[in-house]
Design a protein around this motif. Structure first.
Motif, PDB file in Angstrom:
ATOM      1  N   ALA A  79      43.388  41.268  35.842  1.00  0.00           N
ATOM      2  CA  ALA A  79      43.973  41.187  34.450  1.00  0.00           C
ATOM      3  C   ALA A  79      44.012  39.878  33.962  1.00  0.00           C
ATOM      4  O   ALA A  79      43.733  39.490  32.758  1.00  0.00           O
ATOM      5  CB  ALA A  79      45.045  42.134  34.073  1.00  0.00           C
ATOM      6  N   ILE A 183      50.019  41.306  29.062  1.00  0.00           N
ATOM      7  CA  ILE A 183      49.488  42.286  29.992  1.00  0.00           C
ATOM      8  C   ILE A 183      50.684  43.208  30.475  1.00  0.00           C
ATOM      9  O   ILE A 183      51.654  42.462  31.053  1.00  0.00           O
ATOM     10  CB  ILE A 183      49.002  41.237  31.364  1.00  0.00           C
ATOM     11  CG1 ILE A 183      47.916  40.599  30.843  1.00  0.00           C
ATOM     12  CG2 ILE A 183      48.335  42.278  32.284  1.00  0.00           C
ATOM     13  CD1 ILE A 183      47.296  39.422  31.731  1.00  0.00           C
ATOM     14  N   ILE A 205      45.646  44.198  28.020  1.00  0.00           N
ATOM     15  CA  ILE A 205      45.223  44.932  29.364  1.00  0.00           C
ATOM     16  C   ILE A 205      46.827  45.502  29.970  1.00  0.00           C
ATOM     17  O   ILE A 205      47.470  45.034  30.139  1.00  0.00           O
ATOM     18  CB  ILE A 205      44.662  44.039  30.372  1.00  0.00           C
ATOM     19  CG1 ILE A 205      43.531  43.248  29.750  1.00  0.00           C
ATOM     20  CG2 ILE A 205      44.119  44.574  31.557  1.00  0.00           C
ATOM     21  CD1 ILE A 205      42.788  42.164  30.717  1.00  0.00           C
ATOM     22  N   LEU A 224      42.854  49.445  36.078  1.00  0.00           N
ATOM     23  CA  LEU A 224      42.994  48.641  34.716  1.00  0.00           C
ATOM     24  C   LEU A 224      42.798  49.288  33.608  1.00  0.00           C
ATOM     25  O   LEU A 224      41.695  50.179  33.432  1.00  0.00           O
ATOM     26  CB  LEU A 224      42.154  47.345  34.789  1.00  0.00           C
ATOM     27  CG  LEU A 224      42.071  46.440  35.977  1.00  0.00           C
ATOM     28  CD1 LEU A 224      40.759  45.663  36.222  1.00  0.00           C
ATOM     29  CD2 LEU A 224      43.231  45.427  35.264  1.00  0.00           C
TER      30      LEU A 224
END
Length: 379
Positions: A79, A183, A205, A224
């Motif tokens: 990520a 993230i 993400i 993910l």
């Protein structure tokens, strides 16, 4: 008082000699799917269960694309790679987290910056993030630079601690203002929602973990989550060593990683996903029982914060001080009830002791008081 806590927890789990912190439950099609996988001979990174597992997570979380990985740590690493985090950059995160969050930043050659958390979410504080960015950084040529270190800041990584969602809308607004990638370390929060949206699907993400102690497990494994299909497809390409699809030739078009989840693990994951709603229902029932019991005992039980529909992955109590915490830990573990303190703050560990922090007032307060208690699904 702690003797009654030990008795109560053992009663909840049927009075065994030992109560673990979070044990996996295999009550569905796990053996059936594993046998199918073995019989197919596709036990490694190619097979129908990998695709099915990704689709099941996509449908449950509402993300555009899910990509299975070997574990949550390499999912975090990828990520960051996809967010263009490089050697010499900085990534803002929280000190109160499992070490994988900070390690993944280090794998990129970047430096973590640890900012304080909120006491109710145990996750990165939007107030702390806003204050740091407005006072300790400057914008130059379209990028954000740390005025103290001179390094470029690329991303922000909050963690949904024990499945309790952080204030994602506030964090996202700040990241959008400063042009920073957001993230979500949602390793512990499969089944948790923030204002109706699944954790891990709000930032660019998100990352899930399926370690043996998580709400569902694939033995080891991670995922993910992407809002953008094209980025997700690129991530899937990178997890398979960036091999260009061909029936027999080995051609690779960029630096890739051996991060693809094996079919065997995914088979276990598919069976576990089928029982996720039941697991979550029983975990919330356990949290309600704990809330009532500890409330009557005068011990603070960690409740889900406002706007969070939490999975209550690991239940926790907040004791009065470090001395009470240590007494609680000693007495419970000496009597067959597994408990553990919250993590040592990352900036207290030798490899991260040089990293920049703010005052970490709330993180220090929580480190001295929070204890996890048994949270396995009760069958």
């Amino acid at each position: 008082m702690y003797n009654r806590v030990i008795e109560y927890i053992k009663e909840l789990y049927g009075n065994p000699d030992f109560v673990g912190l979070h044990e996996p439950r295999f009550v569905g099609n796990e053996k059936k799917y594993l046998n199918e996988c073995v019989d197919s001979t596709f036990v490694s990174s190619v097979g129908k269960f990998v695709d099915r597992f990704e689709q099941m997570v996509e449908e449950y979380t509402g993300c555009a694309k899910a990509v299975a990985c070997v574990n949550g740590t390499n999912a975090l690493h990828l990520a960051l790679v996809l967010s263009d985090v490089k050697a010499g950059d900085e990534v803002i995160t929280q000190p109160l987290t499992f070490i994988a969050t900070a390690n993944a930043i280090s794998y990129c050659g970047a430096e973590p910056v640890f900012l304080d958390v909120d006491r109710d979410t145990l996750g990165l504080s939007p107030k702390a993030l806003k204050e740091f960015l407005s006072t300790k950084t400057e914008k130059k040529e379209g990028h954000v630079y740390n005025k103290i270190s001179g390094r470029k800041i690329k991303a922000v990584v909050p963690m949904h601690t024990f499945g309790h969602a952080v204030r994602m809308d506030e964090l996202k607004a700040i990241c959008d203002e400063y042009g920073l990638a957001l993230i979500e370390d949602a390793a512990e929060s499969l089944g948790s929602f923030y204002k109706g949206q699944h954790t891990g699907t709000i930032g660019e993400i998100g990352v899930l973990s399926f370690n043996g102690n998580k709400t569902i497990t694939t033995g080891g494994g991670g995922m993910l989550l992407f809002r953008d299909i094209e980025t997700g497809l690129h991530a899937k390409h990178l997890t398979t060593q960036a091999k260009v699809p061909h029936r027999w030739e080995f051609v690779h078009d960029e630096i890739g990683y051996n991060y693809r989840m094996p079919n065997l693990n995914a088979a276990l994951g598919c069976a576990q996903m089928e029982n996720l709603p039941m697991f979550l229902e029983k975990k919330k029932d356990l949290a309600e029982k704990y809330s009532y019991f500890f409330g009557a005992a005068g011990i603070q039980f960690l409740q889900q914060p406002e706007h969070s529909d939490s999975n209550y992955w690991l239940n926790a109590v907040i004791l009065g001080n470090a001395e009470e915490r240590d007494k609680f830990l000693t007495q419970t573990n000496n009597n067959g009830v597994m408990t553990r303190p919250i993590w040592r703050l990352m900036n207290r560990l030798p490899m991260f002791s040089h990293c920049q922090t703010d005052n970490l007032e709330n993180a220090i307060w929580l480190e001295e008081r929070v204890v996890n208690i048994p949270s396995s699904v009760r069958l």
